[in-house]
Design a protein around this motif. Structure first.
Motif, mmCIF file in Angstrom:
data_model
loop_
_atom_site.group_PDB
_atom_site.id
_atom_site.type_symbol
_atom_site.label_atom_id
_atom_site.label_comp_id
_atom_site.label_asym_id
_atom_site.label_seq_id
_atom_site.Cartn_x
_atom_site.Cartn_y
_atom_site.Cartn_z
ATOM 1 N N VAL A 78 0.856 -1.176 0.000
ATOM 2 C CA VAL A 78 0.000 0.000 0.000
ATOM 3 C C VAL A 78 0.902 1.239 0.000
ATOM 4 C CG1 VAL A 78 -1.816 1.226 1.247
ATOM 5 C CG2 VAL A 78 -1.780 -1.282 1.248
ATOM 6 N N CYS A 79 0.696 2.148 -0.951
ATOM 7 C CA CYS A 79 1.563 3.324 -1.103
ATOM 8 C C CYS A 79 1.260 4.428 -0.099
ATOM 9 C CB CYS A 79 1.438 3.886 -2.513
ATOM 10 S SG CYS A 79 2.065 2.762 -3.774
ATOM 11 N N ALA A 80 0.016 4.540 0.324
ATOM 12 C CA ALA A 80 -0.389 5.556 1.300
ATOM 13 C C ALA A 80 -1.655 5.056 1.987
ATOM 14 C CB ALA A 80 -0.654 6.893 0.610
ATOM 15 N N ASP A 81 -1.952 5.587 3.162
ATOM 16 C CA ASP A 81 -3.184 5.207 3.846
ATOM 17 C C ASP A 81 -4.371 5.450 2.908
ATOM 18 O OD1 ASP A 81 -1.584 4.701 6.020
ATOM 19 O OD2 ASP A 81 -2.320 6.374 7.226
ATOM 20 N N PRO A 82 -5.364 4.554 2.911
ATOM 21 C CA PRO A 82 -6.518 4.720 2.024
ATOM 22 C C PRO A 82 -7.260 6.032 2.287
ATOM 23 C CG PRO A 82 -6.508 2.523 2.971
ATOM 24 C CD PRO A 82 -5.449 3.314 3.686
ATOM 25 N N VAL A 83 -7.796 6.599 1.208
ATOM 26 C CA VAL A 83 -8.620 7.803 1.286
ATOM 27 C C VAL A 83 -10.068 7.337 1.204
ATOM 28 C CG1 VAL A 83 -9.236 9.954 0.137
ATOM 29 C CG2 VAL A 83 -6.845 9.219 0.217
ATOM 30 N N ILE A 84 -10.866 7.739 2.183
ATOM 31 C CA ILE A 84 -12.264 7.297 2.254
ATOM 32 C C ILE A 84 -13.174 8.405 1.738
ATOM 33 C CG2 ILE A 84 -14.085 6.436 3.782
ATOM 34 C CD1 ILE A 84 -11.538 4.646 3.563
ATOM 35 N N ARG A 85 -14.106 8.018 0.863
ATOM 36 C CA ARG A 85 -15.104 8.962 0.346
ATOM 37 C C ARG A 85 -16.496 8.406 0.632
ATOM 38 N NH1 ARG A 85 -15.268 8.949 -5.198
ATOM 39 N NH2 ARG A 85 -13.996 7.099 -5.365
ATOM 40 N N LYS A 112 -15.887 -3.598 2.597
ATOM 41 C CA LYS A 112 -14.451 -3.686 2.282
ATOM 42 C C LYS A 112 -13.784 -2.327 2.491
ATOM 43 C CE LYS A 112 -14.419 -7.960 0.658
ATOM 44 N NZ LYS A 112 -15.287 -8.724 1.483
ATOM 45 N N ALA A 113 -14.505 -1.255 2.211
ATOM 46 C CA ALA A 113 -13.976 0.094 2.457
ATOM 47 C C ALA A 113 -13.780 0.317 3.953
ATOM 48 C CB ALA A 113 -14.924 1.148 1.881
ATOM 49 N N ASP A 114 -14.732 -0.165 4.755
ATOM 50 C CA ASP A 114 -14.591 -0.051 6.207
ATOM 51 C C ASP A 114 -13.357 -0.798 6.699
ATOM 52 O OD1 ASP A 114 -16.930 1.459 6.479
ATOM 53 O OD2 ASP A 114 -18.182 -0.327 6.693
ATOM 54 N N LEU A 115 -13.136 -1.999 6.173
ATOM 55 C CA LEU A 115 -11.960 -2.788 6.565
ATOM 56 C C LEU A 115 -10.670 -2.092 6.126
ATOM 57 C CD1 LEU A 115 -13.195 -6.386 5.721
ATOM 58 C CD2 LEU A 115 -12.823 -5.418 7.988
ATOM 59 N N ALA A 116 -10.665 -1.555 4.915
ATOM 60 C CA ALA A 116 -9.487 -0.854 4.414
ATOM 61 C C ALA A 116 -9.185 0.363 5.288
ATOM 62 C CB ALA A 116 -9.702 -0.430 2.969
ATOM 63 N N GLN A 117 -10.224 1.094 5.650
ATOM 64 C CA GLN A 117 -10.043 2.279 6.493
ATOM 65 C C GLN A 117 -9.468 1.905 7.856
ATOM 66 O OE1 GLN A 117 -13.703 4.300 7.496
ATOM 67 N NE2 GLN A 117 -12.614 6.150 8.103
ATOM 68 N N LYS A 118 -9.932 0.811 8.405
ATOM 69 C CA LYS A 118 -9.531 0.415 9.745
ATOM 70 C C LYS A 118 -8.157 -0.253 9.790
ATOM 71 C CE LYS A 118 -11.407 -1.872 13.811
ATOM 72 N NZ LYS A 118 -12.561 -2.578 14.370
ATOM 73 N N TYR A 119 -7.828 -1.072 8.795
ATOM 74 C CA TYR A 119 -6.647 -1.919 8.903
ATOM 75 C C TYR A 119 -5.513 -1.634 7.917
ATOM 76 C CZ TYR A 119 -9.600 -4.699 11.947
ATOM 77 O OH TYR A 119 -10.408 -5.111 12.968
#
Length: 133
Positions: A10-17, A59-66
């Motif tokens: 992962v290049c950077a922490d995920p951006v959530i929209r 899956k977005a929630d999981l990406a944001q959290k982990y």
């Protein structure tokens, strides 16, 4: 069949929209090492492709959290392409992998300045005077 399986960091922490009333999407980029032949490896530096990805809903929630920068993951999903026209009339094409599943392979390494979990509190337990030598 539209199916892709990638493995990268992962290049950077995920951006959530937010999307719509209650939807979420996590956007992130994976750095995926290129497989080079032995002959090419000897002559060139290691290179990577940077693949734009998004994960929707839970899956977005999981990406944001982990998911964090530097984490190594495996992912499978579908390739999505889209296009739009810029104000100057130029047509722009975009490709993204829409993630169906991702798998945690390796957490990013802690920075050297961060204390290791095993070191926390040890400085307060022992002093130089407590040592028998």
């Amino acid at each position: 069949m539209n199916s892709v399986c990638i493995l990268g960091r992962v290049c950077a922490d995920p951006v959530i929209r937010k999307t719509g009333k209650s939807g979420k999407v996590a956007d992130f980029t994976l750095a995926v090492d290129r497989q080079l032949s032995q002959e090419v490896k000897e002559k060139a530096k290691q290179t990577a492709d940077f693949i734009r990805c998004n994960a929707w809903g839970t899956k977005a929630d999981l990406a944001q959290k982990y998911l964090k920068k530097g984490d190594k993951i495996g992912a499978d999903g579908k390739i999505r392409t889209s296009s739009y026209e810029k104000l100057d009339g130029q047509k722009v094409y975009s490709t993204v992998v829409s993630i169906d599943n991702f798998y945690f392979l390796e957490k990013s390494r802690p920075k050297e300045s961060e204390p290791k979990k095993s070191d926390i509190g040890l400085a307060n337990v022992f002093s130089a005077e407590d040592l028998p030598f």
